[in-house]
Structure formats: C-alpha cells, structure tokens
Design a protein around this motif. Structure first.
Motif, short mmCIF file in Angstrom:
data_model
loop_
_atom_site.label_atom_id
_atom_site.label_comp_id
_atom_site.label_asym_id
_atom_site.label_seq_id
_atom_site.Cartn_x
_atom_site.Cartn_y
_atom_site.Cartn_z
N ASN A 161 49.30 37.75 45.72
CA ASN A 161 49.57 38.76 44.69
C ASN A 161 48.69 38.55 43.46
N GLN A 162 48.61 37.33 43.00
CA GLN A 162 47.79 37.05 41.83
C GLN A 162 46.30 37.24 42.13
N MET A 163 45.91 36.89 43.35
CA MET A 163 44.53 37.08 43.76
C MET A 163 44.16 38.56 43.68
N ALA A 164 45.04 39.41 44.18
CA ALA A 164 44.77 40.85 44.16
C ALA A 164 44.68 41.37 42.73
N ARG A 165 45.60 40.96 41.87
CA ARG A 165 45.62 41.45 40.49
C ARG A 165 44.37 41.06 39.72
N VAL A 166 43.96 39.79 39.84
CA VAL A 166 42.84 39.31 39.04
C VAL A 166 41.50 39.67 39.68
N MET A 167 41.42 39.63 40.99
CA MET A 167 40.18 39.99 41.66
C MET A 167 39.84 41.46 41.42
N ALA A 168 40.87 42.29 41.27
CA ALA A 168 40.63 43.71 40.96
C ALA A 168 39.84 43.84 39.66
N LYS A 169 40.14 43.01 38.68
CA LYS A 169 39.41 43.04 37.41
C LYS A 169 37.99 42.50 37.59
N ASP A 170 37.86 41.47 38.39
CA ASP A 170 36.56 40.86 38.63
C ASP A 170 35.61 41.82 39.36
N LEU A 171 36.09 42.45 40.43
CA LEU A 171 35.23 43.27 41.27
C LEU A 171 35.06 44.70 40.78
N ALA A 172 35.79 45.08 39.75
CA ALA A 172 35.61 46.42 39.18
C ALA A 172 34.18 46.63 38.70
N ARG A 173 33.52 45.54 38.28
CA ARG A 173 32.13 45.65 37.82
C ARG A 173 31.20 46.12 38.94
N LYS A 174 31.63 45.92 40.21
CA LYS A 174 30.85 46.38 41.36
C LYS A 174 31.43 47.67 41.95
N ASN A 175 32.40 48.26 41.21
CA ASN A 175 33.09 49.45 41.69
C ASN A 175 33.76 49.22 43.04
N ILE A 176 34.38 48.04 43.18
CA ILE A 176 35.16 47.70 44.37
C ILE A 176 36.62 47.64 43.98
N ILE A 177 37.45 48.31 44.74
CA ILE A 177 38.88 48.42 44.47
C ILE A 177 39.63 47.36 45.27
N VAL A 178 40.56 46.68 44.62
CA VAL A 178 41.33 45.61 45.26
C VAL A 178 42.82 45.89 45.10
N ASN A 179 43.54 45.88 46.20
CA ASN A 179 45.00 46.02 46.19
C ASN A 179 45.61 45.10 47.24
N ALA A 180 46.93 45.03 47.25
CA ALA A 180 47.65 44.30 48.29
C ALA A 180 48.80 45.17 48.78
N VAL A 181 49.08 45.07 50.06
CA VAL A 181 50.23 45.72 50.67
C VAL A 181 51.27 44.65 50.96
N ALA A 182 52.51 44.91 50.59
CA ALA A 182 53.59 43.93 50.76
C ALA A 182 54.64 44.49 51.71
#
Length: 245
Positions: A161-182
């Motif tokens: 969960n934390q990986m998805a939340r923070v990686m989304a901020k990191d990869l936004a610079r490359k216009n890559i979307i990050v989410n998680a399904v629970a």
C-alpha cells in the motif's frame, strides 16, 4: 475499452487472479507476458488460447532479482516495451508473531515486497508515457478485526500500500500511473486451500451479498485501471471486496 497495442506483464499469472487478468486484458486486445513459477502447462495453455503472436510464457521466480531481469528482458525482446506492469505473484502465509521464522519472513517479503519493488524499477525503464503499475494488495489491510495468523501476510501487503502511494508520486514525472487493487476473499486455489465448507460459508457471510468474490471480478477492476478512463487515478488503494467492512 481497447488495449490494442498495449503490452502487459503479469507475475504469477498461470492461475487465480493473475490468470483471470491475463484473459480479461487479452480480450481487450493487449499482448501479455504470462509469468509462472512451476506450472508450465497452465501457462502454455494460456498462450495457446490467446495466440503466440500476442502471448509469451516466461518461467521466473518473482522473488529473485536475476529472474526478474530475465523476465523483463524476455518481454522487451518479444514486444519492444512494457506498458502495464502487474506484480501479482503472492503466497498466503498463516503466521502469527510467535510462529514466524526468519525463513518465513524472508520468503513472504522477498516475493510480495522486494520482488514487486525491484520489478517496478526494472520494468518502468521500458515503459512509455501513460504506462501503468498496478500492485495487488489485500482487503485485510483495511479491516479493523484481523486474525493474528494473518500478521505476516498483512504486514507485507501493508508495505505494498505504501509502495503504491509513494511510487505514484515518484513516477508521475514520467507520466506513469500507479495504483493498487485490494481484493477481499476471492475463490482462488490459494484462498480455498485447506478451508472447510463451514469456514467458506462464514467468510461469505461477511459480505452483504452473501458470497465470496470471483477472480474475474477482480480482473474487471484491474482492466479499468489499465485503461484511459482511469487516467486521473493514481496512488490509490482500490478495495474490491463486495462491501465487506
């Protein structure tokens, strides 16, 4: 929705939610890399269903970084890129604090935390703008009452969960979307193993619909997150649990 021209890499995808996701995304036109650990026949059967022009089966241990290098390299050699990454491979260790060994901990975290982390690092090097990373968490992380035996599993998925939340901020610079399904309880081989009919009926009763979810229902939500209609969703943990609270 069309995923024609998109390339999807899904770990642990010869069975369960991974298999359902392969079939769902392929039905939308995506090309798929089917990763498996040991069930070669099941993976090859999926390739036969989809066609070898749009499907590739790759044996790899999703907890081993050298294997992940080979997995990514195989995907890029076949299709030239990776548009969508779904680190799905997982186990369900039933371990409370007292009964967790160091080996148990390492096995769980290597497969469900370390593997996804570094697979995302490796795969996104080959991911064009507009790509997707979709992690698989669990509905357990949102429940207020969890049995102690889920400690090891829940803690590993909490890291996701934390990986998805923070990686989304990191990869936004490359216009890559990050989410998680629970997902909540789902009728996969992994979940059903060792559970009596009485236990399964009790679990079904946790949902207001009175049943357990199906892999295809989880795959449908993953498919939505792969498409353009989810372009303004990132850093989210999407609960897919039939209303369980």
């Amino acid at each position: 929705m069309s995923l024609s021209g998109k390339v999807v890499l899904i770990t642990g995808s010869s069975k369960g939610i991974g298999k359902a996701t392969v079939l769902r995304l392929a039905s939308e036109g995506a090309s798929v890399i089917i990763n498996y650990l040991s069930d070669e026949a099941a993976a090859n059967n999926l390739v036969a269903q989809i066609g070898p022009d749009r499907a590739l089966a790759v044996q790899a241990d999703a907890s081993n970084l050298s294997d992940l290098d080979r997995l990514v390299d195989s995907a890029v050699a076949k299709f030239g890129k990776i548009d969508i990454l779904i680190p799905n491979a997982g186990i369900l260790p039933m371990k409370d604090l007292e009964n967790t060994t160091e080996a148990d901990f390492d096995n769980a975290y290597n497969l469900m935390v370390k593997g996804p982390y570094f697979l995302a690092q490796k795969a996104t090097k080959h991911m064009p703008s507009g790509g997707r990373v979709i992690f698989i968490s669990t509905g357990i992380t949102a429940l207020s009452s969890v049995a102690p035996a889920y400690l090891l599993y829940a803690s590993a998925k909490g890291a996701i969960n934390q990986m998805a939340r923070v990686m989304a901020k990191d990869l936004a610079r490359k216009n890559i979307i990050v989410n998680a399904v629970a997902p909540g309880p789902t009728t996969t081989e992994l979940f059903l193993k060792g559970k009596s009919e009485q236990v399964l009926n009790a679990v079904a009763g946790f949902s207001p619909f009175g049943r357990i979810g199906k892999p295809e229902e989880i795959a449908n939500v993953i498919a939505f997150l792969c498409g353009e209609d989810s372009s303004w969703m990132s850093g989210q943990i999407v609960q897919v649990n039939g209303g369980m609270a």
